[in-house]
Scaffold this motif. Structure first.
Motif, PDB file in Angstrom:
ATOM      1  N   GLU A  82      40.700 -38.307 114.538  1.00  0.00           N
ATOM      2  CA  GLU A  82      41.348 -39.448 113.779  1.00  0.00           C
ATOM      3  C   GLU A  82      41.513 -38.775 112.367  1.00  0.00           C
ATOM      4  O   GLU A  82      42.485 -38.868 111.640  1.00  0.00           O
ATOM      5  N   ILE A  83      40.432 -37.944 111.875  1.00  0.00           N
ATOM      6  CA  ILE A  83      40.495 -37.607 110.557  1.00  0.00           C
ATOM      7  C   ILE A  83      41.421 -36.278 110.493  1.00  0.00           C
ATOM      8  O   ILE A  83      42.018 -36.266 109.541  1.00  0.00           O
ATOM      9  N   ILE A  87      44.833 -36.070 108.046  1.00  0.00           N
ATOM     10  CA  ILE A  87      44.990 -35.033 107.153  1.00  0.00           C
ATOM     11  C   ILE A  87      46.383 -34.509 107.443  1.00  0.00           C
ATOM     12  O   ILE A  87      47.130 -34.291 106.556  1.00  0.00           O
ATOM     13  N   CYS A  88      46.646 -34.147 108.696  1.00  0.00           N
ATOM     14  CA  CYS A  88      48.242 -33.930 108.997  1.00  0.00           C
ATOM     15  C   CYS A  88      49.081 -34.726 108.424  1.00  0.00           C
ATOM     16  O   CYS A  88      50.296 -34.135 108.160  1.00  0.00           O
ATOM     17  N   SER A 147      35.873 -27.511 114.436  1.00  0.00           N
ATOM     18  CA  SER A 147      36.280 -26.549 113.511  1.00  0.00           C
ATOM     19  C   SER A 147      37.039 -25.214 113.805  1.00  0.00           C
ATOM     20  O   SER A 147      37.564 -24.264 112.927  1.00  0.00           O
ATOM     21  N   SER A 148      37.123 -25.260 115.313  1.00  0.00           N
ATOM     22  CA  SER A 148      38.035 -24.071 115.735  1.00  0.00           C
ATOM     23  C   SER A 148      39.607 -24.643 115.515  1.00  0.00           C
ATOM     24  O   SER A 148      40.527 -23.762 116.188  1.00  0.00           O
ATOM     25  N   ILE A 149      40.022 -25.581 115.103  1.00  0.00           N
ATOM     26  CA  ILE A 149      41.414 -25.811 114.794  1.00  0.00           C
ATOM     27  C   ILE A 149      41.470 -26.172 113.432  1.00  0.00           C
ATOM     28  O   ILE A 149      41.651 -27.095 112.859  1.00  0.00           O
ATOM     29  N   PRO A 150      41.667 -24.921 112.670  1.00  0.00           N
ATOM     30  CA  PRO A 150      41.821 -25.241 111.039  1.00  0.00           C
ATOM     31  C   PRO A 150      43.171 -25.516 110.767  1.00  0.00           C
ATOM     32  O   PRO A 150      44.302 -25.685 111.549  1.00  0.00           O
ATOM     33  N   LEU A 151      43.345 -26.129 109.687  1.00  0.00           N
ATOM     34  CA  LEU A 151      44.540 -26.564 109.011  1.00  0.00           C
ATOM     35  C   LEU A 151      44.869 -25.671 107.725  1.00  0.00           C
ATOM     36  O   LEU A 151      43.789 -25.003 107.195  1.00  0.00           O
ATOM     37  N   CYS A 152      46.056 -25.694 107.507  1.00  0.00           N
ATOM     38  CA  CYS A 152      46.386 -24.901 106.300  1.00  0.00           C
ATOM     39  C   CYS A 152      47.551 -25.581 105.261  1.00  0.00           C
ATOM     40  O   CYS A 152      48.272 -25.819 105.797  1.00  0.00           O
ATOM     41  N   CYS A 181      51.810 -30.647 102.505  1.00  0.00           N
ATOM     42  CA  CYS A 181      51.054 -31.307 103.582  1.00  0.00           C
ATOM     43  C   CYS A 181      50.391 -30.230 104.474  1.00  0.00           C
ATOM     44  O   CYS A 181      50.784 -28.882 104.599  1.00  0.00           O
ATOM     45  N   PHE A 182      49.162 -30.434 104.945  1.00  0.00           N
ATOM     46  CA  PHE A 182      48.397 -29.620 105.859  1.00  0.00           C
ATOM     47  C   PHE A 182      49.135 -29.409 107.166  1.00  0.00           C
ATOM     48  O   PHE A 182      49.259 -30.657 107.862  1.00  0.00           O
ATOM     49  N   LYS A 183      48.960 -28.168 107.804  1.00  0.00           N
ATOM     50  CA  LYS A 183      49.477 -28.005 109.045  1.00  0.00           C
ATOM     51  C   LYS A 183      48.532 -27.048 109.884  1.00  0.00           C
ATOM     52  O   LYS A 183      47.731 -26.376 109.358  1.00  0.00           O
ATOM     53  N   PRO A 184      48.601 -27.158 111.130  1.00  0.00           N
ATOM     54  CA  PRO A 184      47.818 -26.446 112.156  1.00  0.00           C
ATOM     55  C   PRO A 184      47.862 -24.998 111.613  1.00  0.00           C
ATOM     56  O   PRO A 184      49.276 -24.478 111.679  1.00  0.00           O
TER      57      PRO A 184
END
Length: 487
Positions: A431-432, A436-437, A469-474, A481-484
């Motif tokens: 959910e979080i 964030i995305c 934690s293996s799916i970071p966002l940037c 907006c943050f994206k994978p």
């Protein structure tokens, strides 16, 4: 036609020139050399060692790093029922040992360009030949030693080394003989910048003789005594990592440590040590401590140039005694982040990495019991909205490169303890991450900001849970907006 009349076409000339350059190009395959003499490698090593010793091998020209491990023991022997070494057949061992005796030392000494070496030594191995040969390498600047001794007083010729800049001791015995040799060794390396020590307080000799196998910890300045006594001594050590509980740290260690910028410690740290660091104005930029103590916090608030801090928490009773000024100025990982705590963090303009505990509102059916820290330390009114937190961090910390959020929430009832806890944490993480995305930030950055989620220790205390934690966002420059993060 004489030699002066010869003419080579330009294209042929360039072809020859390229071949000459290629012949002189450094082959990367020879930069690292691992010497291991076992039953499986015995045939290969009988060809390799003589070639290196003679200087005909390309390793003698190109090798920069050498690792020596599992040499042939001088005899087959057992240690508490276990055969030490790979050779259980005496005929095989003797053949390999003869090759090792003839060629190992000259082969090591032929590696004139080696800059880094590691050696795993035992008392029954050829440690004298290896160490004395390594000490003769003219360009050696980094040395890693693992000294697994069954006689703690084995006289290792450590003081033959000089001019090292990095020294790593793994499993160094805490014995007067070894510590004295280590002190002389360090004194012969006046430019030593990095030191790692992982001492063992177990005495195999005492254990074997029926005595107490555990030695008491010794003062760390024992290995610096010869250096400090020198009239030309100038502190040069920049990084010190001391693992285990073999050494004690107090104010008396300061004379050798005045140039430190990176420190990693475990246990046996007296409050006087932190006081001495502060009074001597030793301002660390990187610090790892386990466990933390009130004295540590007093030191941390004495200066403002710390860049990287890792520490394990205190027991609950001691945590209450943590100076309030430290909590408000620096701490963000004992309790969930609130607006009150975020303000001073945003004043740390040079931060590159920030890791914080974030309380995520309950959005799953299993959360009916609050955790202890939530009841005692956090009110729902003080919980930060996710959009406000990310906007504040992205805008207020322009040099930040990585943000690590440790999401936590209330725990499930004990009726759902196993599957309920795991399912609720996984649901919360999903959910979080999605929330964030979907956030539309109002700020824009000049540098990318990576965001990772990781499960907090509170949620991991009962068992393993999925780690997102293996799916970071940037958050990329110019984006809102943050994206994978695609790697």
């Amino acid at each position: 036609m004489t030699g002066s009349d010869m003419k080579i076409p330009l294209d042929v000339f360039y072809l020859i020139l390229n071949e000459i350059k290629a012949a002189d190009r450094k082959p990367l395959v020879f930069e690292d050399l691992k010497m291991r003499i076992t039953r499986e490698t015995a045939t290969k090593i009988r060809d390799q060692l003589p070639a290196i010793a003679s200087g005909r091998s390309p390793y003698t020209r190109w090798t920069k790093r050498v690792s020596l491990d599992r040499m042939v023991p001088v005899e087959i022997f057992e240690f508490y029922g276990y055969t030490v070494g790979d050779f259980t057949n005496e005929t095989e061992r003797k053949a390999a040992f003869e090759c090792q005796s003839l060629y190992l030392a000259p082969a090591i000494q032929a590696l004139k360009n080696v800059e880094s070496a590691s050696y795993h030594g035992t008392e029954k191995g050829p440690y004298l030949d290896v160490l004395l040969s390594l000490a003769k390498l003219p360009k050696l600047r980094e040395l890693s030693l693992s000294l697994n001794l069954y006689d703690d007083d084995t006289p290792y010729p450590l003081d033959e080394f000089s001019q090292l800049r990095t020294l790593k001791f793994h499993a160094i015995p805490i014995s007067p003989t070894i510590l004295s040799a280590a002190s002389r060794m360090i004194a012969r390396c006046p430019d030593l910048a990095e030191l790692h020590v992982f001492p063992t307080i177990n005495s195999y000799k005492a254990f074997r003789n029926g005595g107490n196998p555990v030695r008491a910890a010794v003062n760390v300045e024992t290995i610096f005594e010869d250096s400090v006594r020198s009239s030309t001594f100038v502190p040069s050590l920049k990084k010190l990592s001391a693992k285990g509980n073999g050494f004690k740290f107090s104010s008396t260690a300061l004379p050798y440590l005045r140039a430190l910028v990176h420190l990693e410690l475990e246990e046996n740290v007296d409050a006087s040590f932190w006081q001495a660091l502060a009074s001597s104005q030793v301002h660390l930029s990187h610090l790892t401590v386990d466990p933390a103590s009130p004295g540590l916090f007093d030191y941390l608030i004495s200066y403002s140039s710390l860049k990287d801090l890792h520490f394990q928490g205190l027991p609950r009773v001691q945590a209450i005694e943590v100076p309030a000024q430290f909590f408000h100025q620096l701490a963000s990982d004992f309790w969930a982040i609130t607006r009150e705590h975020l303000t001073p963090i945003l004043e740390c303009q040079s931060l590159r990495t920030l890791s914080i505990l974030y309380h995520y509102p309950d959005k799953h059916p299993f959360s009916t019991v609050e955790t202890e820290w939530t009841q005692d330390n956090l009110s729902t009114d003080s919980v930060l909205e996710l959009l406000y937190l990310l906007n504040s961090v992205a805008d207020g910390l322009p040099d930040l490169r990585k943000l690590i959020l440790k999401p936590t929430t209330t725990a499930p009832e004990f009726g759902f303890l196993r599957n309920g806890l795991f399912d609720s944490v996984q649901l919360m993480n999903e959910e979080i991450w999605k929330e964030i995305c979907g956030l539309d930030l109002t700020v824009s950055r000049n540098f990318p900001l990576e965001l990772r989620l990781t499960n907090s220790e509170d949620m991991l205390s009962i068992g393993d849970v999925p780690d997102v934690s293996s799916i970071p966002l940037c958050l990329s420059p110019g984006d809102h907006c943050f994206k994978p993060l695609v790697t």
